[in-house]
Design an enzyme around this catalytic site. Sequence first.
Site, PDB file in Angstrom:
ATOM      1  CE  LYS A   1      -3.964  -2.344   2.015  1.00  0.00           C
ATOM      2  NZ  LYS A   1      -3.386  -3.700   1.973  1.00  0.00           N
TER       3      LYS A   1
ATOM      4  CG  ASN B   1      -1.213  -6.215  -4.491  1.00  0.00           C
ATOM      5  OD1 ASN B   1      -1.409  -6.375  -3.301  1.00  0.00           O
ATOM      6  ND2 ASN B   1      -2.023  -5.506  -5.257  1.00  0.00           N
TER       7      ASN B   1
ATOM      8  CD  GLU C   1      -3.913  -3.037  -1.813  1.00  0.00           C
ATOM      9  OE1 GLU C   1      -3.276  -4.100  -2.000  1.00  0.00           O
ATOM     10  OE2 GLU C   1      -4.881  -2.949  -1.045  1.00  0.00           O
TER      11      GLU C   1
ATOM     12  NE  ARG D   1      -9.134  -7.441  -8.210  1.00  0.00           N
ATOM     13  CZ  ARG D   1      -8.035  -7.168  -7.500  1.00  0.00           C
ATOM     14  NH1 ARG D   1      -7.482  -8.113  -6.776  1.00  0.00           N
ATOM     15  NH2 ARG D   1      -7.519  -5.960  -7.525  1.00  0.00           N
TER      16      ARG D   1
ATOM     17  NE  ARG E   1     -14.886  -6.023   2.035  1.00  0.00           N
ATOM     18  CZ  ARG E   1     -14.856  -7.003   2.929  1.00  0.00           C
ATOM     19  NH1 ARG E   1     -13.756  -7.235   3.613  1.00  0.00           N
ATOM     20  NH2 ARG E   1     -15.926  -7.756   3.133  1.00  0.00           N
TER      21      ARG E   1
ATOM     22  CE  LYS F   1      -6.377   1.009   0.820  1.00  0.00           C
ATOM     23  NZ  LYS F   1      -6.591   0.550  -0.570  1.00  0.00           N
TER      24      LYS F   1
ATOM     25  CG  ASP G   1      -4.874  -4.282  -6.774  1.00  0.00           C
ATOM     26  OD1 ASP G   1      -4.725  -5.086  -7.718  1.00  0.00           O
ATOM     27  OD2 ASP G   1      -4.929  -4.636  -5.582  1.00  0.00           O
TER      28      ASP G   1
ATOM     29  NE  ARG H   1      -3.754  -7.375  -8.642  1.00  0.00           N
ATOM     30  CZ  ARG H   1      -3.622  -8.197  -7.607  1.00  0.00           C
ATOM     31  NH1 ARG H   1      -3.278  -9.455  -7.802  1.00  0.00           N
ATOM     32  NH2 ARG H   1      -3.827  -7.753  -6.373  1.00  0.00           N
TER      33      ARG H   1
END
Length: 315
Positions: free
Chosen positions: A127, A285, A283, A227, A235, A162, A275, A212
């Site tokens: 993050k 990742n 994000e 997503r 979410r 978060k 993301d 993603r």
Amino acid sequence: MPALKLAMVMDPIENINTKKDTSFAMLLEAQKRGFELYYIRQNDLKIDNGKPQANAKIIQVNDRLEDYFSVIEELEIELSAMDVILMRKDPPFDSEFLYATHILELAENAGVLVVNKPRALRDFNEKLFTSLYPDFIPDTMVTTKKSDFRAFHEQHKDIICKPLDGMGGTSIFRIKEDGNNLGVVSEVLTANGTRHAMVQRYMPEIKDGDKRILLVDGEVIPYCLARLPAKNETRGNLAAGGQGRAQQVSEEDMKVATAIAKDMPGLGILFVGLDMIGNKVTEINITSPTCVREIEAAYSINICSKLFDAIEKRL
């Protein structure tokens, strides 16, 4: 010529869903290329007088839903004897994960290719990593202070709160304009002001999916997985009940992803899950990015082949 040796550090292989598991897709590609596969759990790693070792299992894999792996041999190995190690242990990034990166760095110092680079795994929280690209992110604050949460909410009215170490959408809260539960959410996420947490402006574009986008060796894969949140959810994470929809990466998103992708190989990061909501990055990742199998099921592309081309180029 003896087979190249690939070790993968991952969560228990007996618990995976092969239809969706990216680590499994990597094992299939490695096996197809003739690698000998060594399966290691994080708690199998150890150091003996400065030498990185592990209790490992040599395995074979089959692309099916059940009986998808078999153990050929169990043995203790020197990690320095491996040609490549893939670190695919899921977050959270806790002290055990940290220790694992130090053990893997010993293997790296002995000449083993470790993907992604252990130092990068330590340096770049998934993050906080986004803070290196302020032009591409939504309004974001990282803080321990309840007063900062309140000021950020007062400014943006609708926000997402978060933790910095979660995955799969765990402990992500939306606070709407009425501010209900903002106090308790800030207390929980910051452990009463002793731990940093993140707040971001809520983006209504989430209705079109939390996308993603995969980056492999500095290249943006042209297809992504959007997503979509389940009903009454904010979410999009699949682990939180979201539905995946494979689609092409838009021209606008491609520009953002390309700007970030070019920096990754120089950091020792070969595989990234970016993301994006709307045209903003939420994000970056690098610990154990997923969504390969869903994208490959929808489009004629072999993402893991691109990854192993990059690995073999370095070997």
